[in-house]
Design an enzyme around this catalytic site. Structure first.
Site, PDB file in Angstrom:
ATOM      1  N   GLU A  33       0.856  -1.192   0.000  1.00 32.66           N
ATOM      2  CA  GLU A  33       0.000   0.000   0.000  1.00 32.66           C
ATOM      3  C   GLU A  33       0.886   1.233   0.000  1.00 32.66           C
ATOM      4  OE1 GLU A  33      -3.202   1.186  -0.208  1.00 32.66           O
ATOM      5  OE2 GLU A  33      -2.306   3.151   0.240  1.00 32.66           O
ATOM      6  N   ARG A 107     -16.819   4.352   5.305  1.00 32.35           N
ATOM      7  CA  ARG A 107     -15.735   3.674   4.569  1.00 32.35           C
ATOM      8  C   ARG A 107     -14.653   3.172   5.523  1.00 32.35           C
ATOM      9  NH1 ARG A 107     -14.941   4.924  -1.094  1.00 32.35           N
ATOM     10  NH2 ARG A 107     -12.766   4.477  -0.717  1.00 32.35           N
ATOM     11  N   TYR A 216     -27.928   8.993   3.970  1.00 32.51           N
ATOM     12  CA  TYR A 216     -28.245   7.731   4.654  1.00 32.51           C
ATOM     13  C   TYR A 216     -27.464   7.641   5.966  1.00 32.51           C
ATOM     14  CZ  TYR A 216     -24.121   6.308   1.868  1.00 32.51           C
ATOM     15  OH  TYR A 216     -22.889   6.237   1.258  1.00 32.51           O
ATOM     16  N   ASP A 305     -11.651  -0.726  -8.561  1.00 31.13           N
ATOM     17  CA  ASP A 305     -11.628   0.461  -9.421  1.00 31.13           C
ATOM     18  C   ASP A 305     -10.491   0.422 -10.443  1.00 31.13           C
ATOM     19  OD1 ASP A 305     -13.806   1.494  -8.143  1.00 31.13           O
ATOM     20  OD2 ASP A 305     -12.817   3.286  -7.348  1.00 31.13           O
TER      21      ASP A 305
HETATM   22  C1  LIG Z   1     -19.090   9.771  -4.417  1.00 33.02           C
HETATM   23  C2  LIG Z   1     -18.876   8.279  -4.370  1.00 33.02           C
HETATM   24  C3  LIG Z   1     -19.822   7.470  -3.745  1.00 33.02           C
HETATM   25  C4  LIG Z   1     -19.652   6.075  -3.713  1.00 33.02           C
HETATM   26  N1  LIG Z   1     -20.606   5.317  -3.127  1.00 33.02           N
HETATM   27  C5  LIG Z   1     -20.471   3.974  -3.166  1.00 33.02           C
HETATM   28  C6  LIG Z   1     -21.482   3.132  -2.575  1.00 33.02           C
HETATM   29  O1  LIG Z   1     -22.471   3.626  -2.043  1.00 33.02           O
HETATM   30  N2  LIG Z   1     -21.320   1.776  -2.643  1.00 33.02           N
HETATM   31  C7  LIG Z   1     -20.214   1.211  -3.230  1.00 33.02           C
HETATM   32  O2  LIG Z   1     -20.120  -0.026  -3.254  1.00 33.02           O
HETATM   33  N3  LIG Z   1     -19.248   1.977  -3.781  1.00 33.02           N
HETATM   34  C8  LIG Z   1     -19.344   3.328  -3.765  1.00 33.02           C
HETATM   35  N4  LIG Z   1     -18.373   4.104  -4.314  1.00 33.02           N
HETATM   36  C9  LIG Z   1     -17.229   3.446  -4.993  1.00 33.02           C
HETATM   37  C10 LIG Z   1     -16.172   2.946  -4.032  1.00 33.02           C
HETATM   38  O3  LIG Z   1     -15.764   3.973  -3.171  1.00 33.02           O
HETATM   39  C11 LIG Z   1     -14.978   2.425  -4.825  1.00 33.02           C
HETATM   40  O4  LIG Z   1     -15.423   1.670  -5.916  1.00 33.02           O
HETATM   41  C12 LIG Z   1     -14.095   1.547  -3.964  1.00 33.02           C
HETATM   42  O5  LIG Z   1     -13.597   2.278  -2.872  1.00 33.02           O
HETATM   43  C13 LIG Z   1     -12.938   0.987  -4.792  1.00 33.02           C
HETATM   44  O6  LIG Z   1     -12.042   0.320  -3.949  1.00 33.02           O
HETATM   45  P1  LIG Z   1     -10.592  -0.069  -4.492  1.00 33.02           P
HETATM   46  O7  LIG Z   1      -9.939  -0.787  -3.370  1.00 33.02           O
HETATM   47  O8  LIG Z   1     -10.709  -0.728  -5.813  1.00 33.02           O
HETATM   48  O9  LIG Z   1      -9.886   1.314  -4.767  1.00 33.02           O
HETATM   49  P2  LIG Z   1      -9.416   2.443  -3.738  1.00 33.02           P
HETATM   50  O10 LIG Z   1     -10.375   2.571  -2.625  1.00 33.02           O
HETATM   51  O11 LIG Z   1      -9.140   3.648  -4.561  1.00 33.02           O
HETATM   52  O12 LIG Z   1      -8.061   1.881  -3.132  1.00 33.02           O
HETATM   53  C14 LIG Z   1      -6.875   1.865  -3.884  1.00 33.02           C
HETATM   54  C15 LIG Z   1      -5.701   1.815  -2.916  1.00 33.02           C
HETATM   55  O13 LIG Z   1      -4.496   1.673  -3.664  1.00 33.02           O
HETATM   56  C16 LIG Z   1      -3.516   2.556  -3.160  1.00 33.02           C
HETATM   57  N5  LIG Z   1      -2.567   2.806  -4.255  1.00 33.02           N
HETATM   58  C17 LIG Z   1      -2.703   3.622  -5.308  1.00 33.02           C
HETATM   59  N6  LIG Z   1      -1.645   3.517  -6.125  1.00 33.02           N
HETATM   60  C18 LIG Z   1      -0.820   2.585  -5.569  1.00 33.02           C
HETATM   61  C19 LIG Z   1       0.419   2.021  -5.947  1.00 33.02           C
HETATM   62  N7  LIG Z   1       1.053   2.393  -7.072  1.00 33.02           N
HETATM   63  N8  LIG Z   1       0.963   1.074  -5.162  1.00 33.02           N
HETATM   64  C20 LIG Z   1       0.340   0.682  -4.006  1.00 33.02           C
HETATM   65  N9  LIG Z   1      -0.819   1.207  -3.600  1.00 33.02           N
HETATM   66  C21 LIG Z   1      -1.410   2.128  -4.380  1.00 33.02           C
HETATM   67  C22 LIG Z   1      -4.295   3.754  -2.671  1.00 33.02           C
HETATM   68  O14 LIG Z   1      -3.549   4.481  -1.704  1.00 33.02           O
HETATM   69  C23 LIG Z   1      -5.528   3.087  -2.089  1.00 33.02           C
HETATM   70  O15 LIG Z   1      -5.356   2.726  -0.735  1.00 33.02           O
HETATM   71  C24 LIG Z   1     -18.506   5.495  -4.330  1.00 33.02           C
HETATM   72  C25 LIG Z   1     -17.548   6.310  -4.932  1.00 33.02           C
HETATM   73  C26 LIG Z   1     -17.725   7.683  -4.953  1.00 33.02           C
HETATM   74  C27 LIG Z   1     -16.681   8.537  -5.621  1.00 33.02           C
END
Ligand SMILES: Cc1cc2nc3c(=O)[nH]c(=O)nc-3n(C[C@H](O)[C@H](O)[C@H](O)COP(=O)(O)OP(=O)(O)OC[C@H]3O[C@@H](n4cnc5c(N)ncnc54)[C@H](O)[C@@H]3O)c2cc1C
Length: 399
Positions: A33, A107, A216, A305
């Site tokens: 991370e 979150r 909510y 994502d």
């Molecule tokens: C306004 C809004 C509302 C939302 N509401 C919802 C909801 O109601 N329900 C729902 O299911 N989803 C919701 N989402 C979507 C959700 O927040 C994301 O889809 C989810 O957090 C994605 O998780 P992730 O782990 O894929 O990515 P992230 O949460 O972006 O985590 C990525 C991680 O990788 C790390 N990182 C980045 N680059 C590197 C690297 N090169 N090397 C090592 N680490 C790195 C970052 O620091 C981070 O910790 C919402 C999003 C938004 C913007």
């Protein structure tokens, strides 16, 4: 035989869910991370039964119940008139229909419960302050180099490094994510800090022209999450994905909305525990996934994502990341086949469903923000069909 080694870039909700899932498939895991400590921002997410069912199956049901809220109802209102357009029971109805709850959660709480579960696994090694800089896949093993110069070899790499994923950039070499022109203003408040008439333990979506607001409860109903999404561009002097918002910009955008909504927005600065009550997130996404090759290649896979960034209008981004992790577990456990075949299997299982949710999220945004005759048609349909439009059996039933 020694367990296979999975490297994961990213310790967000997706990365931690993947780590947990991989240990369940018998793999040893190293998570890298970039940030020096875990710190999820102060915002909430909704988790449909498709996601909570998986958390339950991982033995995290009690941990979820301890920190989440479980609203009884979803209601949809017209943001201009305040009129109730439609609604749907959540609570017991979701549990009966889909075998799992509809949860709303901070979150940091969902991240925290995954981190606790991961830290209980001796097979997971967490490396904070180690961002992935690049990887090399020679067909037999994959070696990552971190931004700090550390080199680590594994049997596979999962890029769970978010919407601006470096893993994706190297694997697919595609263009950066799209700027959607939608801005999310987010805040989190103690319910008791609001006047009583503005408190709510339901999920409420207020649909406007060119905007919508969702509120909510989280943390057992003690706190309320509010997100207002408006169309526009961020100020040029405010870079980054998480900015201090200018309340005046939001108030201008909300100009014509109904009194209860304006009162809620106006009450936020005084009710907030933070000096800057509203945070602003400019939203980015990508076109829906178009094939399994966009989710895995060789010894490298993408998850959450990094694989399928989506607009938040289905409230499913984190839900899809959790589903990805469950599919990854099934694929990594296929010991009879080689690792590229396992990752291909993972991508084959996931890409169409993720693409469907991405496409539906874009469409929902168009409906939520519609203007003119389309908006009138939206309101009539919602009044007539309510629950039939709001329930999503194909999404909630399976995962
Ligand atoms: C306004 C809004 C509302 C939302 N509401 C919802 C909801 O109601 N329900 C729902 O299911 N989803 C919701 N989402 C979507 C959700 O927040 C994301 O889809 C989810 O957090 C994605 O998780 P992730 O782990 O894929 O990515 P992230 O949460 O972006 O985590 C990525 C991680 O990788 C790390 N990182 C980045 N680059 C590197 C690297 N090169 N090397 C090592 N680490 C790195 C970052 O620091 C981070 O910790 C919402 C999003 C938004 C913007």
């Amino acid at each position: 035989m020694a367990p296979k080694q999975l490297l994961i870039a990213g310790g967000g909700i997706g990365g931690l869910a993947a780590a947990l899932a991989a240990t369940r498939a018998g793999w040893e895991v190293r998570v890298f991370e970039r940030t020096p400590q875990f710190s999820e921002v102060g915002a909430g997410i909704q988790l449909g039964p498709n996601a909570t069912r998986i958390l339950q199956s991982w033995g995290l049901g009690d941990a979820l119940s301890a920190v989440a809220a479980f609203p009884e109802r979803l209601q949809v209102r017209n943001a201009l008139s305040g009129e109730l357009l439609g609604g749907m029971p959540l609570g017991e109805r979701m549990r009966t229909r889909y075998g799992a709850s509809y949860a709303t959660i901070h979150r940091a709480d969902i991240h925290g419960l995954l981190a606790t579960a991961v830290q209980q696994q001796a097979e997971v090694h967490l490396n904070l302050d180690q961002g992935l800089r690049e990887f090399a896949d020679d067909g037999c093993s994959v070696t990552i180099t971190t931004e700090q110069g550390l080199q680590v070899e594994g049997d596979a790499l999962i890029g769970a490094d978010g919407v601006w994923s470096g893993t994706r950039q190297q694997l697919l070499g595609d263009s950066p994510p799209r700027v959607t022109g939608h801005l999310a203003y987010r805040t989190m408040l103690r319910q008791t800090s609001l006047p009583e008439r503005l408190r709510s333990v339901q999920v409420t979506a207020w649909l406007g022209p060119r905007l919508h607001v969702v509120q909510y409860p989280v943390r057992g109903g003690e706190w309320m999450n509010v997100v207002a999404i408006v169309q526009g561009v961020p100020r040029a002097d405010a870079p980054g994905w998480d900015q201090e918002a200018h309340v005046s910009d939001l108030q201008r955008a909300m100009g014509a909305t109904c009194e209860p909504l304006q009162s809620l927005i106006a009450a936020v600065p005084a009710a907030s525990v933070n000096e800057h009550a509203w945070r602003l997130w400019p939203l980015s996404d990508r076109a829906p996934v178009s094939g399994p090759g966009q989710m895995a290649g060789g010894l490298v896979g993408l998850l959450g994502d990094a694989a399928h960034p989506m607009r938040p209008y289905m409230a499913q981004g984190a839900g899809m990341a959790i589903e990805d992790a469950a599919a990854l577990e099934r694929a990594l456990a296929m010991n009879a086949v080689d690792v590229p075949t396992r990752l291909r299997r993972y991508a084959l299982e996931r890409w169409q469903r993720c693409a469907r949710v991405q496409a539906r999220s874009i469409r929902n945004g168009q409906i939520f923000h519609s203007t003119g005759l389309i908006r009138l048609g939206r309101d009539v349909s919602m009044r007539l069909l309510g629950e039939r439009l709001l329930d999503v059996p194909w999404l909630y039933k399976s995962s």
